[in-house]
Design a protein around this motif. Structure first.
Motif, PDB file in Angstrom:
ATOM      1  N   ARG A   7       0.831  -1.203   0.000  1.00 52.39           N
ATOM      2  CA  ARG A   7       0.000   0.000   0.000  1.00 52.39           C
ATOM      3  C   ARG A   7       0.865   1.252   0.000  1.00 52.39           C
ATOM      4  NH1 ARG A   7      -4.195  -0.361   4.732  1.00 52.39           N
ATOM      5  NH2 ARG A   7      -4.714  -2.516   4.314  1.00 52.39           N
ATOM      6  N   VAL A   8       1.868   1.240   0.865  1.00 51.31           N
ATOM      7  CA  VAL A   8       2.749   2.397   0.956  1.00 51.31           C
ATOM      8  C   VAL A   8       3.456   2.634  -0.370  1.00 51.31           C
ATOM      9  CG1 VAL A   8       4.768   3.354   2.095  1.00 51.31           C
ATOM     10  CG2 VAL A   8       3.075   2.124   3.434  1.00 51.31           C
ATOM     11  N   GLY A  13       4.078   5.794  -5.591  1.00 48.82           N
ATOM     12  CA  GLY A  13       3.958   6.025  -7.023  1.00 48.82           C
ATOM     13  C   GLY A  13       2.937   7.105  -7.320  1.00 48.82           C
ATOM     14  N   GLN A  14       1.843   7.017  -6.594  1.00 46.94           N
ATOM     15  CA  GLN A  14       0.757   7.980  -6.783  1.00 46.94           C
ATOM     16  C   GLN A  14       1.238   9.397  -6.486  1.00 46.94           C
ATOM     17  OE1 GLN A  14      -2.622   6.545  -4.621  1.00 46.94           O
ATOM     18  NE2 GLN A  14      -3.848   8.363  -5.057  1.00 46.94           N
ATOM     19  N   LYS A  17       3.606  10.734  -9.159  1.00 50.04           N
ATOM     20  CA  LYS A  17       2.865  11.158 -10.333  1.00 50.04           C
ATOM     21  C   LYS A  17       2.323  12.576 -10.143  1.00 50.04           C
ATOM     22  CE  LYS A  17       0.599   7.601 -11.471  1.00 50.04           C
ATOM     23  NZ  LYS A  17      -0.539   6.678 -11.476  1.00 50.04           N
ATOM     24  N   ALA A  18       2.023  12.921  -8.914  1.00 49.58           N
ATOM     25  CA  ALA A  18       1.462  14.234  -8.634  1.00 49.58           C
ATOM     26  C   ALA A  18       2.558  15.254  -8.330  1.00 49.58           C
ATOM     27  CB  ALA A  18       0.478  14.137  -7.476  1.00 49.58           C
ATOM     28  N   GLY A  19       3.816  14.830  -8.508  1.00 47.21           N
ATOM     29  CA  GLY A  19       4.906  15.751  -8.239  1.00 47.21           C
ATOM     30  C   GLY A  19       5.160  15.963  -6.756  1.00 47.21           C
ATOM     31  N   LEU A  20       4.701  15.000  -5.968  1.00 47.58           N
ATOM     32  CA  LEU A  20       4.892  15.109  -4.521  1.00 47.58           C
ATOM     33  C   LEU A  20       5.935  14.095  -4.058  1.00 47.58           C
ATOM     34  CD1 LEU A  20       1.121  15.445  -3.640  1.00 47.58           C
ATOM     35  CD2 LEU A  20       2.804  17.249  -3.970  1.00 47.58           C
ATOM     36  N   ARG A  21       6.351  14.238  -2.830  1.00 48.24           N
ATOM     37  CA  ARG A  21       7.447  13.392  -2.353  1.00 48.24           C
ATOM     38  C   ARG A  21       7.027  12.416  -1.262  1.00 48.24           C
ATOM     39  NH1 ARG A  21      11.595  18.483  -1.964  1.00 48.24           N
ATOM     40  NH2 ARG A  21      11.723  18.842  -4.204  1.00 48.24           N
ATOM     41  N   MET A  22       7.666  11.280  -1.288  1.00 46.39           N
ATOM     42  CA  MET A  22       7.410  10.314  -0.232  1.00 46.39           C
ATOM     43  C   MET A  22       8.448  10.520   0.854  1.00 46.39           C
ATOM     44  SD  MET A  22       5.929   7.998   1.320  1.00 46.39           S
ATOM     45  CE  MET A  22       4.693   7.328   0.222  1.00 46.39           C
TER      46      MET A  22
END
Lengths: 152, 152
Positions: A7-8, A13-14, A17-22
Motif C-alpha cells: 500500500r505504501v 507512485g501515486q 505522479k502528482a509531483g509530490l514526495r514520499m
DNA sequence: AACGCTATTGCAAACCACTTGCATCTGTCA
DNA sequence: TGACAGATGCAAGTGGTTTGCAATAGCGTT
C-alpha cells in the motif's frame, strides 16, 4: 495485517505522479493509518506516529492528512463531536453506526438506502455527489434467554 | 409568517416552567429564528438580531441557542463545514439535501429510509437514538425538451 | 556521488467557532 | 417595591486546525 508495504509503495507512485514526495513522515503516518482498525483523529495519529519518530510534528500530521485525502488515500469523517477522524479508503463504501455509550464505530452499508437516497434526490431534481449517514444508537441488551431470535 | 407571537409566548411559558427567564434578548432571537426560513448559524442569527438591538452580544446568541436546544425549541445541525446551524423545531422530522453549488438546503423525509436504518441497526444489535443523514448534490439540468421523462 | 531545485517539515503564531469567568444588570416573585 | 437568582456583555480562554517562515530533505539531473 496484510499488504501494508504494498500500500505504501503504491501510494508512493501515486505521489510521484502528482509531483509530490514520499517522505519519512508520510511513510510513517501511512503505516500508522494502515495499521489502525479504528477511526483515529489527528491527535491520535500523531500520538501513535510520534512513538516511532519523536521529531514528528502535529502540523505535519494535519498537512499529510490533507494530502492523503486529496489523493483519495483516506476518507475524513466528522462525527457529532466535530473533530475530524480518518480511515484509509481502500475499502468499499460504507456508513457508520456510532455507539453513543462507548464511542465505538461500526461500519455498515446498505444498497437499499443508497438507492432510496438517489431516488429522493432525483425527485427533488438533484443528483447526489456524496452523502453522510450516521446512526447514533445504543446496544440492545439481549433478553436473558436461549440465544435464538430476539424480540424487538 | 404565521404564529410567531404565539410561538414566543408558548416558549415563554416553557421557560418559566424550567425556572428560566424570558428576556428581551431571548425574545429577539426567538423572533429572528421564527422569521428565518433557512438554516442560519450563530453569526447569522447574531447579525440579524443585532440589527434590532445593537447591544446584543454574540455570546448571548450562543448561550441562547444552547437553552433553546435544551428546551427542544430548536434543532442544531452541523453540515460539512462544521459550523452549527439552527432551525426551529416545530416541524416534522426531516433530513437535508445540500446543494453543493449554491449551499441551499432542501428538506426531505423518507419513512422508508428511516425504517431501513432501524432494521440495519437492529441487525447490528443496536437501537437508534438519533441519526444524521445529509445528501450533498447538484441540481440536474433538465434536458431542453418537453418536460416529460428525462434521461439518466 | 554530489548538486540544485522545490516540496516538506517543525515551530510558533494565527485562526475560528465556541465557551466561560466575572462584575453588572434585570426578570420575577413575594 | 425589594431582593435574589438568572442573564448579559465583555474580554479572555479553549481546542481543533491552519499557516508564515526559515531550515531541511526528496529526487531528477549532471
Amino acid at each position: 495485517m496484510k499488504g501494508i508495504d504494498q500500500r505504501v509503495e503504491a501510494f508512493e507512485g501515486q505521489l510521484r505522479k502528482a509531483g509530490l514526495r514520499m517522505t519519512q513522515q508520510r511513510r510513517l503516518i501511512l503505516r500508522v493509518l494502515a495499521e489502525a482498525d479504528d477511526h483515529p483523529d489527528a491527535k491520535g495519529i500523531f500520538t501513535r506516529a510520534f512513538a516511532h519518530d519523536p521529531t514528528l510534528s502535529l502540523s505535519t500530521v494535519y498537512r499529510t492528512m490533507k494530502v492523503l485525502e486529496t489523493q483519495g488515500a483516506i476518507e475524513r469523517h466528522a462525527f457529532e463531536d466535530g473533530v475530524s477522524r480518518y480511515e484509509h479508503a481502500d475499502q468499499a463504501h460504507h456508513d457508520h453506526l456510532i455507539d453513543i455509550e462507548s464511542g465505538a464505530v461500526v461500519e455498515f452499508s446498505s444498497p437499499e438506502i443508497e438507492a432510496l437516497q438517489a431516488k429522493i434526490a432525483a425527485e427533488l431534481g438533484y443528483e447526489i455527489v456524496r452523502h453522510r449517514l450516521e446512526l447514533y444508537g445504543r446496544k440492545i441488551k439481549p433478553a436473558r434467554r436461549k440465544p435464538g431470535k430476539k424480540d424487538a
